[in-house]
Scaffold this motif. Structure first.
Motif, PDB file in Angstrom:
ATOM      1  N   GLU A 214       0.835  -1.200   0.000  1.00  0.00           N
ATOM      2  CA  GLU A 214       0.000   0.000   0.000  1.00  0.00           C
ATOM      3  C   GLU A 214       0.869   1.250   0.000  1.00  0.00           C
ATOM      4  N   HIS A 221      -4.018   7.221  -9.479  1.00  0.00           N
ATOM      5  CA  HIS A 221      -5.419   6.803  -9.390  1.00  0.00           C
ATOM      6  C   HIS A 221      -6.390   7.914  -9.796  1.00  0.00           C
ATOM      7  N   THR A 314      -9.766  -7.088   1.167  1.00  0.00           N
ATOM      8  CA  THR A 314      -8.746  -6.945   0.129  1.00  0.00           C
ATOM      9  C   THR A 314      -7.817  -8.159   0.125  1.00  0.00           C
ATOM     10  N   ARG A 316      -6.646 -10.684  -1.678  1.00  0.00           N
ATOM     11  CA  ARG A 316      -6.691 -11.065  -3.082  1.00  0.00           C
ATOM     12  C   ARG A 316      -5.768 -12.224  -3.431  1.00  0.00           C
ATOM     13  N   THR A 329     -11.256  -2.451   2.905  1.00  0.00           N
ATOM     14  CA  THR A 329     -11.451  -1.133   2.336  1.00  0.00           C
ATOM     15  C   THR A 329     -12.950  -0.862   2.300  1.00  0.00           C
ATOM     16  N   GLY A 357     -16.178  -2.707  -7.788  1.00  0.00           N
ATOM     17  CA  GLY A 357     -15.046  -2.233  -8.578  1.00  0.00           C
ATOM     18  C   GLY A 357     -14.457  -0.939  -8.045  1.00  0.00           C
ATOM     19  N   ALA A 360     -11.528  -0.983  -5.486  1.00  0.00           N
ATOM     20  CA  ALA A 360     -10.133  -1.195  -5.883  1.00  0.00           C
ATOM     21  C   ALA A 360      -9.319   0.089  -5.780  1.00  0.00           C
TER      22      ALA A 360
END
Length: 467
Positions: A214, A221, A314, A316, A329, A357, A360
């Protein structure tokens, strides 16, 4: 997993043993890995929180017979060794600009010692709960080292193992991981005192690695399409996080003691029928309950839509599914009550998938892109959904009588946790303890339960299926 709060937890009484974590001879090093965004936000608020207002998450579960103290002590030590966030503590220090910096420190677990206190005798469930509440407030203070509690209620027939952590180290998924890890560690050390090795549990993911990723994320972004949707969401709310759409009897900036509402939303067969009906419309159980909330709000005169944030994990990678840490998140969602409940479920299912989505995008980048947020209330209206049947150790949770226990603090908004287990669907709701909030939120939840019960019999998938 039963989701509850410390004021509602009613353990059978017995001698409570606490293991103090002695770090006197456990050297620490300052970590180059900074706290995550969630940790910084949480710890910044914790610095000014009144005593006893710690935000902890606790796991409790039962084992047969009296406690094998040596096996449990080894299990607690192995748990800390297995999960790197549990070897960490945080301190606040002045930085060069005159502000405050939160620094992560990592301790050498090989030098950590657990030292049992004399048992605290309890005669009733109230005694046990209040003794645990005091221990939790003492042991889980943020910016304290350590900020964990390891304890057990030692009984002849069936004992309870309990551990708790400041929220900086754990999320709801982590509580299931902790229960499963401790179950396997305790069974192993008890059955094979000299031969069991914690490596039999297999590898676990690293929360520090997640925090490092992170911190090292230098992607732009701001130009992502998802960021445009985040900006639009907050623009509709004047850069203010969403709030429950009712006057809860508090002035801006004012809080009240937290009230808790625990209730069953549906038994297991009804929950299955709700899920089947929602999926026939392209939705999910979560979408169905959110749709019921939107209709409950409209029926209660609170408006035609509910804007909220919902947490999402998160994790993943497969290894992080068995990690302890705050892998969470948020994503934004506006649920609009349609002409009928079926139409709302179908629309909410599509909107929920799209909102996932948006999760993310790192929250820190969102806050920066919108130019900062203005907080009218210190809490944020959020609705969480966790299906504990999908988490590690799910097959054992009912037999263990496992509990996820949170503290009660102060509140100025409404927050709702939906939990799905083999027993069905349950709601835990947190709101300020004011007459207005008690009446409004109580009526709202009554309507949600009634509407959810109607989902299996009122939805017509042929009329409302998406597309």
């Amino acid at each position: 997993m039963r989701v509850t709060t410390i004021d509602r937890y009613a353990p059978r009484p017995g001698p409570i043993v606490r293991w103090r974590i002695d770090l006197t001879d456990a050297p620490w090093t300052t970590s180059s890995v900074p706290p995550s965004f969630n940790q910084r936000f949480h710890l910044a608020g914790a610095r000014t929180a009144p005593p006893g207002q710690t935000v902890f998450l606790a796991a409790a579960f039962d084992v047969d017979g009296p406690v094998d103290h040596k096996a449990l002590e080894r299990s607690f030590t192995a748990l800390v060794d297995r999960h790197d966030t549990l070897r960490c503590g945080f301190v606040a220090r002045d930085d060069d600009s005159g502000g405050v910096e939160i620094v992560r420190r990592v301790h050498d677990v090989s030098r950590m010692r657990l030292r049992p206190d004399p048992p605290v005798e309890t005669a009733t469930a109230d005694d046990a709960r209040e003794a645990l509440r005091r221990l939790l407030a003492d042991a889980c203070a943020p910016l304290g080292e350590p900020d964990h509690l390891f304890a057990a209620i030692d009984r002849l027939d069936r004992s309870t193992i309990l551990c708790a952590f400041d929220h900086a180290h754990t999320d709801a998924w982590s509580i299931a991981v902790v229960v499963d890890d401790l179950r396997m560690l305790y069974e192993g050390f008890r059955a094979e005192p000299g031969a069991f090795h914690p490596a039999r549990l297999g590898p676990a993911g690293s929360f520090l690695a997640h925090c490092a990723e992170e911190a090292e994320d230098d992607r732009d972004h701001a130009t992502l399409p998802a960021m445009a949707q985040w900006r639009a969401f907050f623009a509709r709310h004047r850069n203010t996080p969403p709030s429950f759409p009712a006057d809860l009897g508090l002035r801006p900036g004012e809080t009240a003691p937290q009230a808790v509402d625990l209730r069953r939303l549906a038994d297991a067969p009804t929950a299955d029928r709700i899920d089947d009906a929602c999926r026939s419309l392209g939705g999910s159980t979560f979408a169905g309950v959110l749709a019921a909330m939107a209709h409950a709000a409209r029926d209660s005169g609170l408006g035609d839509e509910l804007s909220l944030l919902f947490p999402m994990h998160t994790r993943r990678t497969a290894r992080r599914e068995t990690a302890v840490g705050w892998f969470t998140t948020n994503a934004p969602l506006t649920v609009r009550a349609g002409d009928d409940l079926a139409a709302t479920v179908a629309a909410t299912g599509a909107d929920l998938r799209a909102a996932v989505g948006l999760g993310a995008v790192p929250i820190g980048a969102v806050v920066e892109a919108v130019g900062g947020l203005t907080f009218v209330r210190s809490d944020v209206f959020m609705v969480s959904y966790v299906d504990y049947r999908r988490l590690p150790g799910a097959a054992h949770l009912a037999d263990l009588d496992a509990h996820h226990i949170s503290n009660v603090t102060r509140a100025d908004d409404v927050q709702i946790w939906i939990s799905r287990t083999d027993e069905g669907l349950a709601l835990r709701t947190r709101h300020p303890d004011t007459p207005d909030a008690g009446r409004i939120v109580g009526d709202f939840l009554d309507a949600v339960v009634a509407l959810a019960a109607r989902i299996p019999t009122t939805l017509d998938p042929t009329a409302h299926a998406p597309g």
